[in-house]
Design a protein around this motif. Structure first.
Motif, short mmCIF file in Angstrom:
data_model
loop_
_atom_site.label_atom_id
_atom_site.label_comp_id
_atom_site.label_asym_id
_atom_site.label_seq_id
_atom_site.Cartn_x
_atom_site.Cartn_y
_atom_site.Cartn_z
N ASP A 216 -9.15 -32.72 99.90
CA ASP A 216 -9.56 -32.43 98.52
C ASP A 216 -11.09 -32.40 98.45
O ASP A 216 -11.74 -33.42 98.22
CB ASP A 216 -8.99 -33.50 97.58
CG ASP A 216 -9.13 -33.13 96.11
OD1 ASP A 216 -10.06 -32.37 95.77
OD2 ASP A 216 -8.32 -33.61 95.31
N LEU B 45 -12.74 -33.55 95.22
CA LEU B 45 -12.73 -35.01 95.11
C LEU B 45 -13.84 -35.63 95.94
O LEU B 45 -14.49 -36.58 95.50
CB LEU B 45 -11.36 -35.54 95.54
CG LEU B 45 -11.18 -37.06 95.58
CD1 LEU B 45 -11.43 -37.69 94.23
CD2 LEU B 45 -9.77 -37.40 96.08
N ARG C 167 -6.27 -38.62 93.20
CA ARG C 167 -7.69 -38.65 92.86
C ARG C 167 -8.09 -39.99 92.24
O ARG C 167 -9.16 -40.54 92.57
CB ARG C 167 -8.02 -37.48 91.93
CG ARG C 167 -8.01 -36.16 92.65
CD ARG C 167 -8.20 -34.95 91.75
NE ARG C 167 -8.54 -33.77 92.55
CZ ARG C 167 -8.71 -32.55 92.05
NH1 ARG C 167 -8.56 -32.34 90.75
NH2 ARG C 167 -9.04 -31.55 92.85
#
Length: 317
Positions: free
Chosen positions: A25, A28, A60
């Motif tokens: 991610d 993130l 997250r």
């Protein structure tokens, strides 16, 4: 097939990069850097954009909540926006990890999670926090109740199912390689109850790995190789691994935020099964996104174990 990536070295910095919980991610990763510096507005924007993608939201929030000073920055955000469910949820999960590190109380974390849940009743993330908390400090009844609360809000919650499997695998360690152990039944049930493209199709492999963790620990570490051979060579293990690998070939859920978790477990299982060529294909997808579990099973240095496994698999391809 492309050659294996260059060695990552032995330094703590490189090991931390290898086991980055943010996985793939990239948004993130960028937001986390700013959040650790006190710029919580970027975290607010990220979580707002995540909306009701519950697996991604949970991923997250957990990664941000584990960062240094997460409690301080989340509390500052909540002071600025007292009605923010995102701020309350992040603060609650930070309190959970503080309690898990024995630097805060489970009672304070429990209260924070329940406040966050009241602000956003549809969100399973505060209940995920309570599930993690009760895994360490709660009763079996509390743990099961919190799992039910998560599943009532998101039936396929990836992280919660993994936590449940890890807990179930620890029951009745003395029964050995029991093919009827409840962890296998639970994982099969959850996989069957989910849509065809759900990553929970890999959950029976997770159950097998978690049960191996328990059984190998019971052997005291010495006969772990023998335990592994027995555990991964049975008929049930072969069926589970073939089904999960076929699912991956057909669906390969690259869009799922925790897909690298599943790929690490599947690659580990394929190596234990003695199929390094199939494991090599999985390592290509994993890239540098290793996870500590299951490479630390049983009681191994996950960094060394992952690098050795990857080298062995890619060298056989």
């Amino acid at each position: 097939m492309s050659p294996p990536p260059p060695p990552l070295g032995r330094s703590r910095k490189r090991a931390a990069q290898l086991f980055d919980p943010a996985l793939c991610d990239t948004e993130l990763v960028d937001v986390r850097t700013q959040f650790t510096q006190g710029r919580w507005a970027t975290a607010r924007s990220l979580l707002a954009a995540t909306a009701d993608d519950w697996d991604r939201r949970g991923h997250r929030v957990v990664v941000l909540a584990e960062t240094p000073a997460a409690t301080a920055w989340a509390r500052e955000w909540l002071l600025a926006e007292p009605e923010s469910a995102d701020a309350a949820t992040l603060l609650a999960c930070a309190a959970v990890f503080t309690a898990l590190r024995r630097k805060g109380t489970p009672e304070a974390a429990d209260e924070a999670c329940r406040r966050a849940a009241a602000l956003f009743p549809a969100d399973p993330t505060p209940w995920l926090g309570l599930l993690l908390l009760s895994r360490a400090f709660g009763t079996e009844e509390e743990f099961s109740r919190h799992f039910d609360q998560v599943r009532a809000r998101h039936r396929e919650h990836h992280h919660a199912h993994h936590v449940m499997v890890a807990r179930l695998a620890e029951r009745l360690p003395g029964t050995g390689h029991d093919p009827l152990h409840e962890v296998y039944d639970f994982a099969a049930w959850a996989a069957e109850e989910s849509p065809a493209d759900s990553p929970l199709a890999v959950l029976p492999v997770i159950a097998h790995a978690e049960r191996y963790r328990v059984l190998a620990a019971g052997h005291g570490g010495g006969p772990a190789a023998a335990a592994a051979a027995e555990h991964w060579s049975g008929r049930r293990a072969r069926q589970v691994l073939r089904s999960a690998f076929d699912w991956w070939l057909e669906w390969e859920r690259e869009d799922h935020p925790r897909n690298r978790v599943d790929l690490n477990f599947l690659a580990h299982a394929k190596l234990c099964e003695g199929r390094p060529a199939e494991a090599a294909a999985l390592f290509q997808r994993i890239g540098s996104h290793a996870t500590r579990a299951p490479w630390s099973y049983p009681d191994l240095d996950p960094h060394k174990a992952f690098l050795a496994a990857r080298s062995a698999a890619l060298g056989s391809a």
